[in-house]
Design a protein around this motif. Structure first.
Motif, PDB file in Angstrom:
ATOM      1  N   PHE A  43       0.794  -1.374   0.317  1.00 45.62           N
ATOM      2  CA  PHE A  43      -0.304   0.006  -0.210  1.00 45.62           C
ATOM      3  C   PHE A  43       0.603   1.552  -0.326  1.00 45.62           C
ATOM      4  O   PHE A  43       1.238   1.486   0.740  1.00 45.62           O
ATOM      5  N   ILE A  44       0.780   1.615  -0.905  1.00 46.69           N
ATOM      6  CA  ILE A  44       1.788   2.987  -1.232  1.00 46.69           C
ATOM      7  C   ILE A  44       0.516   4.488  -0.622  1.00 46.69           C
ATOM      8  O   ILE A  44      -0.283   5.031  -1.483  1.00 46.69           O
ATOM      9  N   SER A  45       0.882   4.959   0.606  1.00 45.91           N
ATOM     10  CA  SER A  45      -0.142   6.139   0.575  1.00 45.91           C
ATOM     11  C   SER A  45       0.586   7.543   0.400  1.00 45.91           C
ATOM     12  O   SER A  45       2.260   7.335   1.184  1.00 45.91           O
ATOM     13  N   LEU A  46       0.254   7.956  -0.028  1.00 38.45           N
ATOM     14  CA  LEU A  46       0.478   9.552  -0.590  1.00 38.45           C
ATOM     15  C   LEU A  46      -0.235  10.588  -0.102  1.00 38.45           C
ATOM     16  O   LEU A  46      -0.978  10.774   0.068  1.00 38.45           O
ATOM     17  N   ASP A  47       1.219  11.770  -0.290  1.00 38.03           N
ATOM     18  CA  ASP A  47       0.775  13.202   0.066  1.00 38.03           C
ATOM     19  C   ASP A  47      -0.411  13.868  -1.458  1.00 38.03           C
ATOM     20  O   ASP A  47       0.299  13.446  -2.231  1.00 38.03           O
ATOM     21  N   LYS A  48      -1.094  14.830  -0.773  1.00 38.93           N
ATOM     22  CA  LYS A  48      -1.594  15.312  -2.069  1.00 38.93           C
ATOM     23  C   LYS A  48      -0.629  15.935  -2.807  1.00 38.93           C
ATOM     24  O   LYS A  48      -0.610  16.053  -3.607  1.00 38.93           O
ATOM     25  N   SER A  49       0.272  16.278  -2.574  1.00 37.66           N
ATOM     26  CA  SER A  49       1.289  16.532  -3.428  1.00 37.66           C
ATOM     27  C   SER A  49       1.961  16.089  -4.031  1.00 37.66           C
ATOM     28  O   SER A  49       2.695  15.919  -4.972  1.00 37.66           O
ATOM     29  N   ASP A  50       1.741  14.510  -3.985  1.00 38.65           N
ATOM     30  CA  ASP A  50       2.151  13.478  -4.424  1.00 38.65           C
ATOM     31  C   ASP A  50       1.841  12.451  -5.056  1.00 38.65           C
ATOM     32  O   ASP A  50       2.120  11.289  -6.341  1.00 38.65           O
ATOM     33  N   PHE A  51      -0.097  12.746  -5.598  1.00 36.20           N
ATOM     34  CA  PHE A  51      -0.696  12.005  -6.398  1.00 36.20           C
ATOM     35  C   PHE A  51      -1.710  13.035  -6.767  1.00 36.20           C
ATOM     36  O   PHE A  51      -2.903  14.257  -6.308  1.00 36.20           O
ATOM     37  N   TYR A  52      -1.332  13.497  -8.416  1.00 32.25           N
ATOM     38  CA  TYR A  52      -1.433  14.201  -9.190  1.00 32.25           C
ATOM     39  C   TYR A  52      -3.373  13.008  -9.947  1.00 32.25           C
ATOM     40  O   TYR A  52      -2.554  11.926 -10.374  1.00 32.25           O
ATOM     41  N   TYR A  53      -4.345  13.375  -9.528  1.00 35.41           N
ATOM     42  CA  TYR A  53      -5.327  12.794 -10.486  1.00 35.41           C
ATOM     43  C   TYR A  53      -6.375  13.324 -11.608  1.00 35.41           C
ATOM     44  O   TYR A  53      -6.394  14.934 -10.973  1.00 35.41           O
ATOM     45  N   PRO A  54      -7.622  13.386 -12.128  1.00 36.86           N
ATOM     46  CA  PRO A  54      -8.245  13.883 -13.076  1.00 36.86           C
ATOM     47  C   PRO A  54      -9.384  14.603 -11.714  1.00 36.86           C
ATOM     48  O   PRO A  54      -9.717  13.803 -10.178  1.00 36.86           O
ATOM     49  N   THR A  55      -9.256  15.671 -11.959  1.00 36.55           N
ATOM     50  CA  THR A  55     -10.678  16.292 -11.305  1.00 36.55           C
ATOM     51  C   THR A  55     -12.027  16.097 -11.189  1.00 36.55           C
ATOM     52  O   THR A  55     -13.145  16.727 -10.135  1.00 36.55           O
ATOM     53  N   ASP A  56     -11.995  15.503 -12.129  1.00 29.63           N
ATOM     54  CA  ASP A  56     -13.679  14.674 -11.974  1.00 29.63           C
ATOM     55  C   ASP A  56     -14.054  13.189 -11.262  1.00 29.63           C
ATOM     56  O   ASP A  56     -14.347  12.224 -10.896  1.00 29.63           O
ATOM     57  N   ARG A  57     -12.674  13.312 -10.297  1.00 28.34           N
ATOM     58  CA  ARG A  57     -12.249  12.231  -8.710  1.00 28.34           C
ATOM     59  C   ARG A  57     -12.481  12.425  -7.829  1.00 28.34           C
ATOM     60  O   ARG A  57     -11.601  13.692  -7.537  1.00 28.34           O
ATOM     61  N   SER A  58     -12.921  12.258  -6.867  1.00 25.99           N
ATOM     62  CA  SER A  58     -12.365  12.687  -5.850  1.00 25.99           C
ATOM     63  C   SER A  58     -11.583  12.509  -4.590  1.00 25.99           C
ATOM     64  O   SER A  58     -10.370  11.667  -5.326  1.00 25.99           O
ATOM     65  N   GLN A  59     -11.598  12.668  -3.482  1.00 26.58           N
ATOM     66  CA  GLN A  59     -10.084  11.887  -3.053  1.00 26.58           C
ATOM     67  C   GLN A  59      -9.964  10.793  -2.226  1.00 26.58           C
ATOM     68  O   GLN A  59      -8.792  10.253  -1.776  1.00 26.58           O
ATOM     69  N   ASN A  60     -11.123   9.844  -2.465  1.00 25.24           N
ATOM     70  CA  ASN A  60     -11.330   8.308  -2.421  1.00 25.24           C
ATOM     71  C   ASN A  60     -10.732   7.719  -3.459  1.00 25.24           C
ATOM     72  O   ASN A  60     -10.205   6.470  -3.285  1.00 25.24           O
ATOM     73  N   TYR A  61      -9.759   8.532  -4.537  1.00 31.28           N
ATOM     74  CA  TYR A  61      -8.958   7.505  -5.985  1.00 31.28           C
ATOM     75  C   TYR A  61      -8.768   6.935  -5.288  1.00 31.28           C
ATOM     76  O   TYR A  61      -7.669   6.690  -4.601  1.00 31.28           O
ATOM     77  N   ILE A  88     -15.611  -3.003  -3.417  1.00 29.17           N
ATOM     78  CA  ILE A  88     -14.642  -1.862  -2.524  1.00 29.17           C
ATOM     79  C   ILE A  88     -15.577  -0.731  -2.952  1.00 29.17           C
ATOM     80  O   ILE A  88     -16.267  -0.678  -1.788  1.00 29.17           O
ATOM     81  N   ASN A  89     -16.581  -0.801  -3.790  1.00 28.23           N
ATOM     82  CA  ASN A  89     -17.711   0.202  -3.838  1.00 28.23           C
ATOM     83  C   ASN A  89     -18.412  -0.343  -1.980  1.00 28.23           C
ATOM     84  O   ASN A  89     -19.286   0.795  -1.902  1.00 28.23           O
ATOM     85  N   GLU A  90     -19.384  -1.440  -2.396  1.00 27.97           N
ATOM     86  CA  GLU A  90     -20.436  -2.596  -1.360  1.00 27.97           C
ATOM     87  C   GLU A  90     -19.676  -2.046   0.542  1.00 27.97           C
ATOM     88  O   GLU A  90     -20.469  -1.728   1.117  1.00 27.97           O
ATOM     89  N   GLN A  91     -18.363  -2.560   0.403  1.00 23.93           N
ATOM     90  CA  GLN A  91     -17.274  -2.436   1.609  1.00 23.93           C
ATOM     91  C   GLN A  91     -17.104  -1.383   1.888  1.00 23.93           C
ATOM     92  O   GLN A  91     -17.697  -1.180   3.212  1.00 23.93           O
ATOM     93  N   LEU A  92     -16.513  -0.384   1.064  1.00 22.74           N
ATOM     94  CA  LEU A  92     -16.330   0.472   1.864  1.00 22.74           C
ATOM     95  C   LEU A  92     -16.264   1.571   1.460  1.00 22.74           C
ATOM     96  O   LEU A  92     -16.170   3.075   1.530  1.00 22.74           O
ATOM     97  N   GLN A  93     -17.361   1.679   0.746  1.00 20.61           N
ATOM     98  CA  GLN A  93     -18.744   2.920  -0.080  1.00 20.61           C
ATOM     99  C   GLN A  93     -17.913   3.827  -1.263  1.00 20.61           C
ATOM    100  O   GLN A  93     -17.896   4.757  -1.173  1.00 20.61           O
ATOM    101  N   ILE A  94     -16.480   3.000  -1.900  1.00 21.63           N
ATOM    102  CA  ILE A  94     -16.243   4.405  -2.096  1.00 21.63           C
ATOM    103  C   ILE A  94     -16.609   4.088  -4.004  1.00 21.63           C
ATOM    104  O   ILE A  94     -17.058   2.756  -4.408  1.00 21.63           O
ATOM    105  N   SER A  95     -17.220   5.072  -4.740  1.00 21.54           N
ATOM    106  CA  SER A  95     -17.844   5.338  -5.987  1.00 21.54           C
ATOM    107  C   SER A  95     -16.804   4.741  -7.019  1.00 21.54           C
ATOM    108  O   SER A  95     -15.485   4.495  -6.838  1.00 21.54           O
ATOM    109  N   VAL A  96     -17.308   3.739  -8.245  1.00 23.02           N
ATOM    110  CA  VAL A  96     -16.386   2.776  -9.000  1.00 23.02           C
ATOM    111  C   VAL A  96     -15.977   3.627  -9.662  1.00 23.02           C
ATOM    112  O   VAL A  96     -14.947   3.441 -10.362  1.00 23.02           O
TER     113      VAL A  96
END
Length: 129
Positions: A43-61, A88-96
């Protein structure tokens, strides 16, 4: 052989890491028919400054990368992907929409495990599923 890397923001990934690990591993046991003791995850946990992702994704990406011996059927790989999205969606409530999964298939001869090339190992599980 199956190895998993999961990338996400530190504040979101760390609290769910154990549960996510268990559901990934359970899904692989059920779909890929791997042995219970074959849990290889990072598991690679990243700081916000190290993880760029599209604006249509949430912080759960999450990005999930799965490296495995080649040989599994297309349908088996699709089944694993579908199961991971669902669990992942059902058990952790993270959007697909916040989950991306990539499977990398690697010839056994390109792995080195326990002092041997992977194609020389005696496996206690099937790869052709």
């Amino acid at each position: 052989m199956v190895q998993v890397k999961v990338y996400g923001l530190v504040d979101q990934l760390n609290p769910i890491k154990s549960k996510l690990s268990n559901l990934i591993h359970t899904s692989m046991i059920e779909v890929l028919q791997i042995s219970q003791e074959k849990r290889f995850q990072r598991f690679i946990s990243l700081d916000k400054s190290d993880f760029y992702y599209p604006t249509d994704r949430s912080q759960n990406y999450l990005i999930i990368e799965i490296s495995m011996f080649d040989g599994r059927s297309v349908e088996t790989k699709k089944q694993l992907i579908r199961r991971l999205f669902q669990q992942i969606n059902e058990q952790l409530q993270i959007s697909v929409d916040d989950i991306e999964i990539t499977i990398f298939e690697i010839p056994k001869s390109n792995w080195g495990i326990r002092g041997l090339p992977g194609d020389e190992l005696a496996l206690n599980y099937k790869v052709q599923v």
